[in-house]
Design a protein around this motif. Structure first.
Motif, PDB file in Angstrom:
ATOM      1  N   ALA A   5       0.834  -1.206   0.000  1.00  0.00           N
ATOM      2  CA  ALA A   5       0.000   0.000   0.000  1.00  0.00           C
ATOM      3  C   ALA A   5       0.867   1.254   0.000  1.00  0.00           C
ATOM      4  O   ALA A   5       0.405   2.346  -0.342  1.00  0.00           O
ATOM      5  CB  ALA A   5      -0.907  -0.001   1.226  1.00  0.00           C
ATOM      6  N   HIS A   6       2.135   1.087   0.393  1.00  0.00           N
ATOM      7  CA  HIS A   6       3.015   2.266   0.506  1.00  0.00           C
ATOM      8  C   HIS A   6       4.441   1.900   0.125  1.00  0.00           C
ATOM      9  O   HIS A   6       4.902   0.773   0.364  1.00  0.00           O
ATOM     10  CB  HIS A   6       2.998   2.783   1.956  1.00  0.00           C
ATOM     11  CG  HIS A   6       3.964   3.914   2.161  1.00  0.00           C
ATOM     12  ND1 HIS A   6       5.245   3.706   2.652  1.00  0.00           N
ATOM     13  CD2 HIS A   6       3.857   5.238   1.917  1.00  0.00           C
ATOM     14  CE1 HIS A   6       5.877   4.864   2.700  1.00  0.00           C
ATOM     15  NE2 HIS A   6       5.061   5.820   2.274  1.00  0.00           N
ATOM     16  N   GLU A 180      -2.167  10.492  -7.828  1.00  0.00           N
ATOM     17  CA  GLU A 180      -2.894  11.399  -6.931  1.00  0.00           C
ATOM     18  C   GLU A 180      -1.937  12.498  -6.538  1.00  0.00           C
ATOM     19  O   GLU A 180      -0.837  12.215  -6.035  1.00  0.00           O
ATOM     20  CB  GLU A 180      -3.336  10.659  -5.670  1.00  0.00           C
ATOM     21  CG  GLU A 180      -4.683   9.990  -5.809  1.00  0.00           C
ATOM     22  CD  GLU A 180      -5.002   9.158  -4.587  1.00  0.00           C
ATOM     23  OE1 GLU A 180      -4.899   9.704  -3.462  1.00  0.00           O
ATOM     24  OE2 GLU A 180      -5.289   7.961  -4.772  1.00  0.00           O
ATOM     25  N   LYS A 182      -1.401  16.117  -4.446  1.00  0.00           N
ATOM     26  CA  LYS A 182      -1.927  17.044  -3.435  1.00  0.00           C
ATOM     27  C   LYS A 182      -0.880  18.091  -3.117  1.00  0.00           C
ATOM     28  O   LYS A 182       0.284  17.737  -2.893  1.00  0.00           O
ATOM     29  CB  LYS A 182      -2.259  16.284  -2.143  1.00  0.00           C
ATOM     30  CG  LYS A 182      -3.702  15.896  -2.048  1.00  0.00           C
ATOM     31  CD  LYS A 182      -4.117  15.557  -0.618  1.00  0.00           C
ATOM     32  CE  LYS A 182      -5.357  14.677  -0.687  1.00  0.00           C
ATOM     33  NZ  LYS A 182      -5.261  13.474   0.087  1.00  0.00           N
ATOM     34  N   VAL A 187       1.169  12.005  -4.210  1.00  0.00           N
ATOM     35  CA  VAL A 187       1.033  11.286  -2.943  1.00  0.00           C
ATOM     36  C   VAL A 187       0.756   9.798  -3.159  1.00  0.00           C
ATOM     37  O   VAL A 187       0.936   8.996  -2.253  1.00  0.00           O
ATOM     38  CB  VAL A 187      -0.044  11.909  -2.015  1.00  0.00           C
ATOM     39  CG1 VAL A 187       0.381  13.285  -1.547  1.00  0.00           C
ATOM     40  CG2 VAL A 187      -1.406  11.977  -2.713  1.00  0.00           C
ATOM     41  N   ALA A 188       0.329   9.454  -4.389  1.00  0.00           N
ATOM     42  CA  ALA A 188       0.106   8.030  -4.673  1.00  0.00           C
ATOM     43  C   ALA A 188       0.177   7.783  -6.174  1.00  0.00           C
ATOM     44  O   ALA A 188      -0.126   8.658  -6.980  1.00  0.00           O
ATOM     45  CB  ALA A 188      -1.255   7.588  -4.140  1.00  0.00           C
ATOM     46  N   ASN A 190      -1.470   5.444  -8.962  1.00  0.00           N
ATOM     47  CA  ASN A 190      -2.577   4.517  -9.208  1.00  0.00           C
ATOM     48  C   ASN A 190      -2.136   3.485 -10.231  1.00  0.00           C
ATOM     49  O   ASN A 190      -1.455   3.819 -11.214  1.00  0.00           O
ATOM     50  CB  ASN A 190      -3.805   5.264  -9.732  1.00  0.00           C
ATOM     51  CG  ASN A 190      -4.335   6.236  -8.692  1.00  0.00           C
ATOM     52  OD1 ASN A 190      -4.271   5.962  -7.493  1.00  0.00           O
ATOM     53  ND2 ASN A 190      -4.835   7.388  -9.142  1.00  0.00           N
ATOM     54  N   ALA A 195      -3.689   1.278  -5.634  1.00  0.00           N
ATOM     55  CA  ALA A 195      -2.846   2.478  -5.480  1.00  0.00           C
ATOM     56  C   ALA A 195      -1.680   2.192  -4.534  1.00  0.00           C
ATOM     57  O   ALA A 195      -1.788   1.372  -3.627  1.00  0.00           O
ATOM     58  CB  ALA A 195      -3.691   3.619  -4.934  1.00  0.00           C
ATOM     59  N   ILE A 196      -0.551   2.860  -4.797  1.00  0.00           N
ATOM     60  CA  ILE A 196       0.590   2.783  -3.868  1.00  0.00           C
ATOM     61  C   ILE A 196       0.880   4.203  -3.395  1.00  0.00           C
ATOM     62  O   ILE A 196       1.254   5.071  -4.195  1.00  0.00           O
ATOM     63  CB  ILE A 196       1.869   2.239  -4.565  1.00  0.00           C
ATOM     64  CG1 ILE A 196       1.553   0.995  -5.397  1.00  0.00           C
ATOM     65  CG2 ILE A 196       2.956   1.958  -3.541  1.00  0.00           C
ATOM     66  CD1 ILE A 196       2.732   0.535  -6.257  1.00  0.00           C
ATOM     67  N   LYS A 197       0.706   4.437  -2.111  1.00  0.00           N
ATOM     68  CA  LYS A 197       1.059   5.748  -1.565  1.00  0.00           C
ATOM     69  C   LYS A 197       2.586   5.852  -1.571  1.00  0.00           C
ATOM     70  O   LYS A 197       3.289   4.848  -1.360  1.00  0.00           O
ATOM     71  CB  LYS A 197       0.548   5.886  -0.137  1.00  0.00           C
ATOM     72  CG  LYS A 197      -0.948   6.045  -0.019  1.00  0.00           C
ATOM     73  CD  LYS A 197      -1.281   6.576   1.365  1.00  0.00           C
ATOM     74  CE  LYS A 197      -2.703   7.045   1.560  1.00  0.00           C
ATOM     75  NZ  LYS A 197      -3.728   6.512   0.716  1.00  0.00           N
ATOM     76  N   CYS A 198       3.101   7.049  -1.796  1.00  0.00           N
ATOM     77  CA  CYS A 198       4.572   7.147  -1.883  1.00  0.00           C
ATOM     78  C   CYS A 198       5.056   8.561  -1.629  1.00  0.00           C
ATOM     79  O   CYS A 198       4.269   9.515  -1.646  1.00  0.00           O
ATOM     80  CB  CYS A 198       5.028   6.703  -3.268  1.00  0.00           C
ATOM     81  SG  CYS A 198       4.376   7.756  -4.554  1.00  0.00           S
ATOM     82  N   GLU A 199       6.355   8.678  -1.390  1.00  0.00           N
ATOM     83  CA  GLU A 199       6.981   9.995  -1.207  1.00  0.00           C
ATOM     84  C   GLU A 199       7.614  10.507  -2.501  1.00  0.00           C
ATOM     85  O   GLU A 199       7.697  11.697  -2.730  1.00  0.00           O
ATOM     86  CB  GLU A 199       8.064   9.942  -0.129  1.00  0.00           C
ATOM     87  CG  GLU A 199       7.539  10.112   1.300  1.00  0.00           C
ATOM     88  CD  GLU A 199       6.934   8.825   1.828  1.00  0.00           C
ATOM     89  OE1 GLU A 199       7.665   7.835   1.913  1.00  0.00           O
ATOM     90  OE2 GLU A 199       5.726   8.814   2.129  1.00  0.00           O
TER      91      GLU A 199
END
Ligand SMILES: Cc1cc2nc3c(=O)[nH]c(=O)nc-3n(C[C@H](O)[C@H](O)[C@H](O)COP(=O)(O)OP(=O)(O)OC[C@H]3O[C@@H](n4cnc5c(N)ncnc54)[C@H](O)[C@@H]3O)c2cc1C
Length: 813
Positions: A5-6, A180, A182, A187-188, A190, A195-199
């Motif tokens: 997920a991240h 995504e 922001k 921030v992610a 898709n 989705a993978i949230k990421c920095e």
């Protein structure tokens, strides 16, 4: 398969570049990395590459990047257990005419400057290394022994394994479908599997990188172009460790493969692939054979290696590769999306580049700063112009067609022009201007005398414009010249906290009283010079920033990235709103006094000031600065009024001998005066003290600024290199940059700039003199110097003071 997920960093694309980037992020930075590949690893361009690995480029940093690749490919199998197929065969380059031979001699000197061995060979020596070759048309050849060849898919798989061994997770069959975003950050990512949230995100999508970028509104200007080679049957007598060959005058290359040859080429009429989206399912695919188009290469190859006439061809490999409008690859942080990085557009040298490109890109991602001068490949060298796909395709095909042509000094591109015309374009054309183009802008390079054609005729020696530029140069030194510099990039910063924001970003003290202007550098955390520009304070809360045409996106991005959060300081690009005329020369004051009522005396308008003045009924922003070492003003004019002001100046200047002047004269004038050029003399690799610009660093104040700690450390240790000027004793020598500097016969550096000074009547170069024990004034002045120019050693003199310094600003003020 379950996607995490991240992840700290998501790499998109499992070609050789994505695998190398993931490997370095995981190995060097211990980052939590996920790589997603929409199909299978290597299935894009990587699997069908020919596998030649060359290292030498015209930039020292990029050469270092490619050298790193070779070092990595040599030893990667020991680390991962998977072979890369690396063979250090060396590379032969063949010259069939005199200009190419000079190019090669310069190249061999560049190699020496960058610490590489490159030998010049006679045709007979070439023949002895490659007996199957016909050499009767050769002038000579070069041999770079540390170049070689490798197996592209094997390198990529070995890097992928290395990435996994260091904790990276690699997923096949996972496609990035969007982002995504922001507050200006991704921030992610898709994907079709969630989705993978990421920095951080790194777009290593090869020829898909343009469309991946578009999903985040990031422009990645590249164009897929068709490229092909053939693989022959076994050839008797061909050694398996025989050197790879580049035969640019015949536009072909060769490499040994399982006893036969790989033979491909770069044609003058390359064919673009799609200008729409590249299909997602283009996996391990090739185009149909195109023998009609390839015939030109076969013909040339047969003449070079006659045994091919009796050798069968096993197959043709005809696949797509992404090329860019200037032939350099695309690396770095997107200017409009800080945590979105790109590594793409490898112009058919992605295998050679991958090891090093993955290394520097990983550094960049992990630390937020390029680890060295990567300007030549920085994504911020492009502008809005590069969002025009048709323009990009046209220019890219021209660059691609030039892949094997002789690189003449001062060469200009011809396609996609004119694109951006300054308001003076027609006036200057009527005065016989010969234009060059920079970031789309048409700019006068020089003016042909009456009756002569304003056209560059390229050659390796003095070119046809040499005398005309000399006349322009003398006009500026003796009377006055006016340069159309409307293409300068210009920004305005407004807001209550501008002074605080710029004070942090600029090395010099720019927070001075309104009406003052300051020449300053902007430094990275290592103290390296990232930007070199002029900052004028127009009001307490209003600054005007001027920088070079080509640095528009880069400098705007650098400033925007480093304004501290929460400050009231908004930056706006106003380039197209202002035309710029630089009126320079000893008569400049007499001329300008004839067109304005403002006080232009030295007391009324001193150096380093900015004032609003009226010319021809227009409000003009006049900056008293100079890049040529003469009295003068940069006049920034509301763009529509530029023509009126030009006409007024030309009329008032008629009796003073004012002439329009171009960029080639500007270059000669600045070389004599010792003004540094960003991108060559000063780069992120150089700090201001090494560059002789320590006087423009506010270390004596208590003000904090980016790079301050590095600068403080630099002045407390001996400098290991220093920029110096050189003149060559032989007036006919042509300096172009990268010539080796010898001190007492030993190599100590190379030229970063080269040209000719018409006032002093000598060739001029600038370059860093290096010594690991330190370079002080004594060291510099105690040596005797020579330059290696196209392999010839010529006597030279070192100068620490400007070559032309009449102190005329004081004398003539
Ligand atoms: C005929 C030919 C000969 C060549 N010879 C040489 C040579 O001798 N030496 C040399 O140095 N170079 C050579 N090259 C160039 C070299 O092949 C490329 O520069 C290199 O392979 C580029 O690697 P890459 O990782 O950027 O791209 P690719 O290998 O194309 O990888 C990009 C990957 O991204 C994936 N992807 C795309 N979109 C998505 C998405 N939305 N989500 C997830 N994944 C996605 C793709 O499926 C693909 O696998 C040659 C090229 C050709 C065509």
């Amino acid at each position: 398969m379950t996607l995490p997920a991240h992840a700290e960093a998501v790499v998109i694309g499992g070609g050789i570049i994505g695998c190398s980037t993931a490997y370095h992020l995981a190995r060097d930075h211990k980052m939590d990395v996920v790589l997603i590949e929409q199909n299978r690893l290597t299935s894009g361009s990587t699997w069908h590459a020919a596998g030649l690995v060359g290292q030498l480029r015209s930039s020292a940093s990029i050469t270092q990047v490619l050298k790193y690749s070779v070092d990595l490919y040599k030893r990667l199998d020991r680390e991962t257990g998977l072979a890369t197929g690396w063979k250090m065969t060396g590379c032969l380059r063949l010259a069939c005419n005199a200009d190419r031979w000079i190019e090669f001699k310069r190249l061999a000197t560049t190699a020496q400057s960058f610490g590489m061995e490159m030998h010049l060979l006679s045709p007979a020596e070439v023949k002895s290394m490659w007996p199957l070759m016909e050499v009767s048309d050769l002038v000579g050849g070069t041999f770079l022994p540390t170049d070689g060849q490798a197996n592209p898919s094997d390198i990529a798989q070995s890097l992928a394994k290395g990435a996994r061994m260091n904790g990276a997770k690699l997923f096949e069959g996972v496609r990035a479908t969007g982002f995504e975003i922001k507050d200006g950050r991704v921030v992610a990512v898709n994907t079709n599997a969630g989705a993978i949230k990421c920095e951080k995100v790194i777009n290593c999508g090869g020829q898909w990188a343009r469309q991946i970028g578009a999903m985040a509104d990031v422009s990645v200007p590249l164009q897929p172009v068709k490229h092909h080679y053939v693989i022959t049957e076994k050839i008797d007598g061909l050694a398996t460790d025989i050197a790879t060959v580049r035969d640019p005058d015949r536009r072909t290359y060769f490499k040994e493969e399982v006893g036969g040859l790989v033979m491909g080429g770069y044609e003058p009429d390359p064919i673009a692939w799609t200008q729409g989206d590249v299909p997602d399912d283009f996996e391990f695919q090739l185009f149909e054979d195109d023998w009609d188009h390839f015939e030109q290469h076969l013909r040339e190859a047969l003449a070079r290696v006659p045994v091919l006439a009796n050798t069968g061809i096993k197959k043709m490999i005809h696949g797509p590769e992404s090329f860019t409008p200037d032939g350099n690859f695309i690396l770095g942080a997107a200017p409009n999306l800080a945590n979105f990085y790109v590594g793409a557009g490898f112009n058919a040298f992605g295998i050679a580049s991958a090891g090093g490109a993955g290394w520097v890109l990983a550094e960049w991602v992990a630390k937020g700063e390029a680890p060295m001068d990567l300007w030549g490949v920085d994504i911020r060298r492009f502008s809005d112009l590069h969002q025009d796909r048709r323009w990009v395709a046209e220019r890219t095909l021209e660059a691609c067609a030039k892949h094997y042509t002789i690189g003449f000094p001062h060469e200009e591109y011809e396609s996609g022009r004119p694109r951006i015309e300054s308001p003076l374009f027609r006036r200057l054309k009527a005065r016989n201007a010969c234009f060059g183009s920079k970031l789309g802008w048409e700019r006068p390079n020089w003016f042909a005398p009456d009756g002569a054609e304003p056209r560059d005729i390229y050659s390796m020696g003095r070119q046809n414009w040499f005398a005309a530029v000399g006349e322009e140069h003398r006009a500026v030194r003796e009377r006055a010249g006016v340069f159309d510099q409307s293409s300068f990039a210009k920004f305005e910063m407004k807001g209550r906290d501008c002074a605080e924001a710029l004070s942090w970003i600029c090395a010099n003290d720019v927070a001075r009283a309104p009406g003052r202007l300051t020449y300053t550098q902007m430094l990275n955390s290592r103290g390296g010079i990232e930007c070199d520009l002029t900052v004028a304070r127009l009001a307490e809360d209003h600054f005007y920033i001027v920088t070079g045409t080509g640095f528009r996106t880069h400098d705007q991005g650098w400033i925007a990235d480093h304004v501290k959060p929460g400050l009231d300081a908004s930056l706006r690009d106003v380039t197209e709103e202002w035309g710029v005329l630089s009126l320079m020369g000893p008569r400049a004051r007499d001329i300008i006094a004839g067109v304005t009522k403002s006080d232009m005396s030295n007391a009324g308008f001193p150096f380093g000031h900015v004032r609003e003045i009226a010319i021809a009924g227009h409000q003009v922003r006049a900056l008293r600065v100079t890049y040529v070492g003469e009295l003068g003003w940069e006049l920034h004019i509301p763009i529509a009024a530029t023509g009126d002001v030009f006409d007024a100046l030309m009329t008032a200047g008629a009796d003073h001998g004012l002439v329009p002047t171009g960029y080639r004269a500007l270059e000669s004038l600045r070389l004599e005066k010792g003004y540094r050029a960003w991108g060559s003399d000063i780069t992120p690799n150089d700090n201001p003290f090494e560059a002789g610009l320590g006087w423009a660093v506010k270390l004596r104040s208590n003000l904090a600024f980016l790079g301050r700690e590095a600068c403080a450390a630099a002045i407390h240790a001996p400098l290991k290199k220093r920029l110096a000027g050189f003149t060559a004793a032989d007036r006919d020598v042509v300096l172009v940059g990268r010539e080796t500097i010898l001190r007492d016969g030993k190599q100590v550096g190379y030229l970063t700039s080269g040209g000719y000074g018409y006032t002093i009547g000598q060739p001029i170069g600038y370059g860093y003199v290096r010594n690991s024990d330190g370079v002080d004034d004594d060291y510099l002045s105690s040596g005797s110097y020579e330059l290696v120019v196209a392999r010839e050693v010529v006597k030279a003199r070192l100068h620490m003071a400007p070559l032309y310094d009449l102190e005329n600003l004081r004398v003539r003020s």
